[in-house]
Design a protein around this motif. Structure first.
Motif, PDB file in Angstrom:
ATOM      1  N   HIS A 173      43.356  39.307  22.962  1.00  0.00           N
ATOM      2  CA  HIS A 173      42.011  39.768  22.597  1.00  0.00           C
ATOM      3  C   HIS A 173      41.501  40.817  23.574  1.00  0.00           C
ATOM      4  O   HIS A 173      40.732  41.716  23.182  1.00  0.00           O
ATOM      5  N   ARG A 203      43.234  43.972  22.419  1.00  0.00           N
ATOM      6  CA  ARG A 203      42.764  44.384  21.102  1.00  0.00           C
ATOM      7  C   ARG A 203      41.389  45.039  21.175  1.00  0.00           C
ATOM      8  O   ARG A 203      41.043  45.879  20.333  1.00  0.00           O
ATOM      9  N   GLY A 204      40.585  44.713  22.181  1.00  0.00           N
ATOM     10  CA  GLY A 204      39.274  45.299  22.312  1.00  0.00           C
ATOM     11  C   GLY A 204      39.271  46.706  22.866  1.00  0.00           C
ATOM     12  O   GLY A 204      38.205  47.357  22.887  1.00  0.00           O
TER      13      GLY A 204
END
Length: 536
Positions: free
Chosen positions: A155, A158-159
């Motif tokens: 995550h 992915r950000g």
């Protein structure tokens, strides 16, 4: 008053008339030749003008051979890649299959040693010490990887924006090459420090510092590969696939950085080994990405077909880039396609020579040095991903795990047998067979070859019986402690590092080997690196 004309001579009036006639005739001819310089005549000459190619036969023959060489490159390159990938697979499967069994045998020997008495000065053989060190490093790094949260890393990556991820992925590729080159030196230093004869003067910092350095290296390299796999996983799961397209286009940038540089056969060999390692690593990364995605979708087989086009696209782009890159490198540097057969024979020679009784390294370490492929960090990451993705519950699940392990052992043994047979065939085709039975001995660093004392009895690991069949043994011969340390130089290096245009007998004695050029010695030292993009 003009003089009177003599008898038989024309008069001045007749001469004037004759000159006028000639001038009028010349004018008529000039007027008649003006139409010959017309545009139609020029176009007609351009359309009917001919030339003969046989007047420069050598040049056109060379150009035709270059075209044929480019047409042969894909086949010869993929044969080398296919053989090299299976070599990497064999070294990778060794970590999961034979290494645990060898560690158990070494521990059993260490525990039962008092029952047999100390017949030898060594408690364990050097190969057994190295196996135990590899096993301990593998276990420690596996438990350390439990403190790394894969979901949080996913995550976090992915950000980030697409451009940041593209830069991060490029930085990871460069860092992977650099840390692989330095990591094998760390592992080799640990193995030699742990197995060095104790009679010698201590010239190291100790086994324990080297051990901690090796554990730290394997752990950091495993994290680096995990970040690579996570970035690739984010690219697969992005909605518009823009990141995956950008990452694939990065492979084509590699063409620009390679094809316009000067390459010799040795540099091309190093780059080929690097490409083999890179392609095998990408396959393992794709396997990790598929495992993580299948876990998120509860192992639904329909989702596998969703990932299949992207996987094929990544693999196809990698193959296309390698073919184009090698085709233009061989074209610009006048290297024939037969050189890939020499490279394959050299890799086969490393495999066969590692099975001899006087082998000085394990086969998996030889692959690591030759290709820059170090299986320990990749194995740690794969074990971590598999154990977190696959839940083992119940007796039937454990039975399936045991059967799967037996299948891996069978695959490893079958792969090793096939590779060994093909390697012997390639060595015979390259006429390198006699170099296995006549190893060239060089002095240890810092000692001249002329001051060495003692004799070396070469016990061959490859023997031929009366029927012509070849038998290969893998048990090392223990040398005496008072014998000077001798290093068996791989003849495949001499096979590849002979400069172009110099037909040199590879079986010459060591006194002639000392007079090699500095460039040749540098290439021999650099055989443990993976950086092949040098400019000479």
């Amino acid at each position: 008053r003009p003089p009177a004309a003599g008898p038989g001579q024309p008069s001045p009036q007749q001469r004037t008339e004759t000159l006028g006639f000639y001038e009028s005739d010349r004018g008529r001819k000039k007027k008649q030749s003006l139409p010959d310089l017309s545009l139609l005549r020029f176009i007609s000459a351009e359309l009917t003008r001919g030339y003969f190619l046989e007047h420069n036969e050598a040049k056109y023959t060379e150009r035709r051979e270059r075209v044929y060489t480019c047409m042969r490159i894909p086949k010869e390159l993929e044969k080398l890649m296919f053989f090299g990938i299976f070599l990497c697979l064999d070294a990778f499967l060794y970590v999961f299959t034979l290494l645990p069994l060898r560690v158990l045998l070494a521990m059993f020997r260490f525990i039962t040693l008092p029952c047999y008495g100390l017949r030898d000065r060594r408690l364990l053989q050097p190969a057994q010490v190295c196996d135990i060190l590899k096993g301990v490093i593998l276990v420690i790094c596996y438990f350390m990887m439990h403190y790394v949260d894969y979901s949080m890393m996913y995550h976090l990556i992915r950000g980030q924006s697409v451009i940041k991820l593209y830069i991060i992925y490029n930085m990871l590729e460069v860092a992977d090459r650099l840390i692989s080159s330095f990591g094998q030196d760390i592992l080799d230093a640990l193995y030699w420090t742990a197995t060095e004869p104790k009679e010698r003067k201590r010239a190291h910092i100790g086994v324990i510092p080297h051990f901690f350095m090796a554990v730290l290296y394997v752990f950091l390299h495993a994290i680096l590969i995990m970040v690579q796999a996570t970035t690739l996983n984010v690219a697969f799961n992005s909605h518009n696939k823009s990141l995956l397209t950008i990452m694939m286009s990065n492979n084509f940038v590699e063409i620009k950085g390679s094809v316009f540089k000067k390459f010799e056969k040795n540099n091309l060999f190093q780059m080929s080994n690097s490409d083999i390692k890179e392609r095998f690593t990408n396959y393992v990364l794709l396997l990790i990405v598929c495992l993580r995605n299948m876990e998120q979708f509860s192992w639904n087989p329909d989702h596998l077909w969703v990932l299949f086009p992207d996987v094929c696209m990544v693999v196809a782009s990698e193959i296309a880039v390698d073919i184009v890159k090698h085709a233009f490198i061989t074209k610009f540097n006048d290297i024939t396609a037969d050189v890939y057969s020499e490279y394959r024979a050299s890799l086969a020679f490393d495999l066969v020579s590692s099975r001899q009784k006087n082998a000085y390294t394990d086969y998996s370490d030889s692959v690591s040095r030759r290709m820059g492929f170090i299986p320990l960090p990749l194995a740690v990451l794969l074990i971590r991903v598999v154990t977190s993705s696959v839940k083992v519950q119940g007796v039937l699940a454990y039975v399936c795990v045991v059967l799967f392990y037996c299948g891996l052992i069978s695959l490893k043994v079958l792969n090793s047998i096939v590779l060994l047979g093909k390697s012997c065939q390639y060595v015979k085709e390259a006429k390198m067979e006699e170099k296995l039975f006549n190893p060239i001995l060089t002095a240890t660093p810092g000692k001249p070859a002329g001051k060495q004392q003692g004799t070396f009895k070469s016990t061959q690991g490859i023997s031929t019986d009366e029927n012509g069949s070849t038998s290969i043994t893998s048990q090392p011969v223990h040398q005496k402690e008072n014998m000077p340390s001798l290093l068996v130089t791989s003849n495949s290096d001499q096979f590849l590092t002979t400069p172009d245009g110099e037909e040199k007998d590879i079986s010459q004695d060591s006194s002639e080997l000392k007079h090699r050029s500095a460039k040749k010695d540098l290439l021999e030292i650099d055989r443990f690196t993976i950086c092949g993009n040098r400019i000479d």
